[in-house]
Design a protein around this motif. Sequence first.
Motif, mmCIF file in Angstrom:
data_model
loop_
_atom_site.group_PDB
_atom_site.id
_atom_site.type_symbol
_atom_site.label_atom_id
_atom_site.label_comp_id
_atom_site.label_asym_id
_atom_site.label_seq_id
_atom_site.Cartn_x
_atom_site.Cartn_y
_atom_site.Cartn_z
ATOM 1 N N ASP A 128 0.840 -1.195 0.000
ATOM 2 C CA ASP A 128 0.000 0.000 0.000
ATOM 3 C C ASP A 128 0.877 1.248 0.000
ATOM 4 O O ASP A 128 1.584 1.523 0.965
ATOM 5 C CB ASP A 128 -0.911 -0.016 1.231
ATOM 6 C CG ASP A 128 -1.987 1.043 1.175
ATOM 7 O OD1 ASP A 128 -1.906 1.954 0.327
ATOM 8 O OD2 ASP A 128 -2.930 0.957 1.984
ATOM 9 N N THR A 129 0.815 2.020 -1.087
ATOM 10 C CA THR A 129 1.644 3.216 -1.204
ATOM 11 C C THR A 129 0.972 4.452 -0.622
ATOM 12 O O THR A 129 1.553 5.536 -0.665
ATOM 13 C CB THR A 129 1.995 3.482 -2.684
ATOM 14 O OG1 THR A 129 0.776 3.644 -3.421
ATOM 15 C CG2 THR A 129 2.811 2.345 -3.265
ATOM 16 N N THR A 130 -0.213 4.306 -0.054
ATOM 17 C CA THR A 130 -0.917 5.461 0.530
ATOM 18 C C THR A 130 -0.641 5.616 2.016
ATOM 19 O O THR A 130 -0.950 6.650 2.598
ATOM 20 C CB THR A 130 -2.436 5.343 0.320
ATOM 21 O OG1 THR A 130 -2.922 4.188 1.026
ATOM 22 C CG2 THR A 130 -2.771 5.239 -1.158
ATOM 23 N N ILE A 131 -0.059 4.614 2.644
ATOM 24 C CA ILE A 131 0.200 4.641 4.086
ATOM 25 C C ILE A 131 1.524 5.351 4.365
ATOM 26 O O ILE A 131 2.508 5.143 3.662
ATOM 27 C CB ILE A 131 0.247 3.202 4.660
ATOM 28 C CG1 ILE A 131 -1.100 2.524 4.486
ATOM 29 C CG2 ILE A 131 0.663 3.201 6.121
ATOM 30 C CD1 ILE A 131 -1.115 1.072 4.922
ATOM 31 N N GLU A 132 1.539 6.169 5.413
ATOM 32 C CA GLU A 132 2.785 6.784 5.878
ATOM 33 C C GLU A 132 3.438 5.851 6.892
ATOM 34 O O GLU A 132 2.760 5.279 7.743
ATOM 35 C CB GLU A 132 2.511 8.135 6.532
ATOM 36 C CG GLU A 132 2.121 9.212 5.554
ATOM 37 C CD GLU A 132 2.005 10.567 6.225
ATOM 38 O OE1 GLU A 132 1.900 10.641 7.465
ATOM 39 O OE2 GLU A 132 2.027 11.564 5.496
ATOM 40 N N TYR A 133 4.758 5.742 6.815
ATOM 41 C CA TYR A 133 5.518 4.842 7.689
ATOM 42 C C TYR A 133 6.599 5.615 8.439
ATOM 43 O O TYR A 133 7.051 6.665 8.002
ATOM 44 C CB TYR A 133 6.198 3.745 6.865
ATOM 45 C CG TYR A 133 5.242 2.768 6.232
ATOM 46 C CD1 TYR A 133 4.793 1.658 6.931
ATOM 47 C CD2 TYR A 133 4.803 2.950 4.923
ATOM 48 C CE1 TYR A 133 3.931 0.751 6.345
ATOM 49 C CE2 TYR A 133 3.938 2.050 4.339
ATOM 50 C CZ TYR A 133 3.505 0.953 5.053
ATOM 51 O OH TYR A 133 2.637 0.061 4.476
ATOM 52 N N ASP A 134 7.008 5.039 9.559
ATOM 53 C CA ASP A 134 8.183 5.500 10.295
ATOM 54 C C ASP A 134 9.230 4.398 10.214
ATOM 55 O O ASP A 134 8.905 3.212 10.342
ATOM 56 C CB ASP A 134 7.852 5.768 11.769
ATOM 57 C CG ASP A 134 6.916 6.944 11.943
ATOM 58 O OD1 ASP A 134 6.841 7.800 11.047
ATOM 59 O OD2 ASP A 134 6.240 6.996 12.988
ATOM 60 N N ALA A 135 10.469 4.790 10.016
ATOM 61 C CA ALA A 135 11.571 3.832 9.967
ATOM 62 C C ALA A 135 12.476 4.073 11.170
ATOM 63 O O ALA A 135 12.952 5.187 11.386
ATOM 64 C CB ALA A 135 12.352 3.987 8.666
ATOM 65 N N ILE A 136 12.684 3.023 11.949
ATOM 66 C CA ILE A 136 13.531 3.061 13.143
ATOM 67 C C ILE A 136 14.781 2.232 12.865
ATOM 68 O O ILE A 136 14.697 1.102 12.381
ATOM 69 C CB ILE A 136 12.796 2.477 14.376
ATOM 70 C CG1 ILE A 136 11.449 3.167 14.603
ATOM 71 C CG2 ILE A 136 13.683 2.518 15.606
ATOM 72 C CD1 ILE A 136 11.539 4.594 15.038
ATOM 73 N N PHE A 137 15.917 2.799 13.182
ATOM 74 C CA PHE A 137 17.213 2.143 13.002
ATOM 75 C C PHE A 137 17.768 1.859 14.389
ATOM 76 O O PHE A 137 17.688 2.711 15.275
ATOM 77 C CB PHE A 137 18.136 3.095 12.231
ATOM 78 C CG PHE A 137 19.477 2.539 11.902
ATOM 79 C CD1 PHE A 137 19.633 1.643 10.865
ATOM 80 C CD2 PHE A 137 20.594 2.923 12.622
ATOM 81 C CE1 PHE A 137 20.881 1.145 10.544
ATOM 82 C CE2 PHE A 137 21.849 2.427 12.307
ATOM 83 C CZ PHE A 137 21.989 1.529 11.268
ATOM 84 N N SER A 138 18.307 0.680 14.617
ATOM 85 C CA SER A 138 18.840 0.352 15.946
ATOM 86 C C SER A 138 20.195 -0.329 15.823
ATOM 87 O O SER A 138 20.487 -0.988 14.828
ATOM 88 C CB SER A 138 17.866 -0.555 16.706
ATOM 89 O OG SER A 138 17.712 -1.792 16.041
ATOM 90 N N ILE A 139 21.018 -0.124 16.853
ATOM 91 C CA ILE A 139 22.301 -0.817 16.916
ATOM 92 C C ILE A 139 22.566 -1.258 18.356
ATOM 93 O O ILE A 139 22.038 -0.680 19.312
ATOM 94 C CB ILE A 139 23.489 0.031 16.415
ATOM 95 C CG1 ILE A 139 23.706 1.259 17.276
ATOM 96 C CG2 ILE A 139 23.319 0.414 14.980
ATOM 97 C CD1 ILE A 139 24.997 1.979 16.940
ATOM 98 N N LYS A 140 23.355 -2.294 18.469
ATOM 99 C CA LYS A 140 23.860 -2.733 19.776
ATOM 100 C C LYS A 140 25.374 -2.779 19.654
ATOM 101 O O LYS A 140 25.914 -3.326 18.687
ATOM 102 C CB LYS A 140 23.305 -4.101 20.154
ATOM 103 C CG LYS A 140 23.761 -4.533 21.547
ATOM 104 C CD LYS A 140 22.985 -5.675 22.165
ATOM 105 C CE LYS A 140 22.880 -6.902 21.368
ATOM 106 N NZ LYS A 140 22.405 -8.070 22.119
ATOM 107 N N HIS A 141 26.053 -2.166 20.644
ATOM 108 C CA HIS A 141 27.517 -2.114 20.598
ATOM 109 C C HIS A 141 28.094 -2.486 21.962
ATOM 110 O O HIS A 141 27.403 -2.464 22.972
ATOM 111 C CB HIS A 141 27.995 -0.726 20.158
ATOM 112 C CG HIS A 141 27.638 0.374 21.114
ATOM 113 N ND1 HIS A 141 28.463 0.759 22.137
ATOM 114 C CD2 HIS A 141 26.543 1.161 21.193
ATOM 115 C CE1 HIS A 141 27.891 1.741 22.807
ATOM 116 N NE2 HIS A 141 26.727 2.007 22.259
ATOM 117 N N ARG A 142 29.365 -2.796 21.953
ATOM 118 C CA ARG A 142 30.067 -3.151 23.191
ATOM 119 C C ARG A 142 30.525 -1.896 23.920
ATOM 120 O O ARG A 142 30.603 -0.810 23.347
ATOM 121 C CB ARG A 142 31.285 -4.033 22.880
ATOM 122 C CG ARG A 142 30.924 -5.383 22.347
ATOM 123 C CD ARG A 142 32.109 -6.341 22.310
ATOM 124 N NE ARG A 142 33.379 -5.711 21.995
ATOM 125 C CZ ARG A 142 34.225 -6.140 21.077
ATOM 126 N NH1 ARG A 142 33.956 -7.208 20.373
ATOM 127 N NH2 ARG A 142 35.370 -5.519 20.868
#
Length: 163
Positions: A60-74
């Motif tokens: 569906d190209t009519t829906i707005e989305y949020d993109a979340i980026f995550s990382i885990k580091h030492r």
Amino acid sequence: MKGTNRFKRNWKKRLRIFFLTGMLGLAACNRGVILNKTCHAPQGAWSYKDPIVFECYVEDTTIEYDAIFSIKHRDDYRWSNAFFLITTVFPDMETRVDTLECLLANRSGKWIGHRYGKYHGIRFLYKQGIRFPQNGEYRFEVRHAMREDLYEILTVGMKISPH
């Protein structure tokens, strides 16, 4: 004695209702999510040449989305930030590259995010209220843009859900 059996019967019924309610709640949390994946960084050194790839299908190209980026580091990560190049490959094979800076520590050097023993996890809003222009398969190639190979980044994740 009769009261005890009634309590046991009611307890089992309450447990079933609680379980079903929880399952419905979990299903509702993921409604409309088109991508929710975490990948391990390559064992040893993560070179800028080695992308971590995420794929999803957009209907569906009519829906707005949020993109979340995550990382885990030492704990022993050497810098207070990290830069990433995120290449989006559209269904028609057009590409677009974004640069994302992730601040991992505050000015005093204290790590930001959640601590898990000697590891730290943090999420960043990558894009908000985006609309995908085409339906079809999208590919996100994540490369770090640091000067050296990374040993301390353990996982990289991406979640795309309705706005």
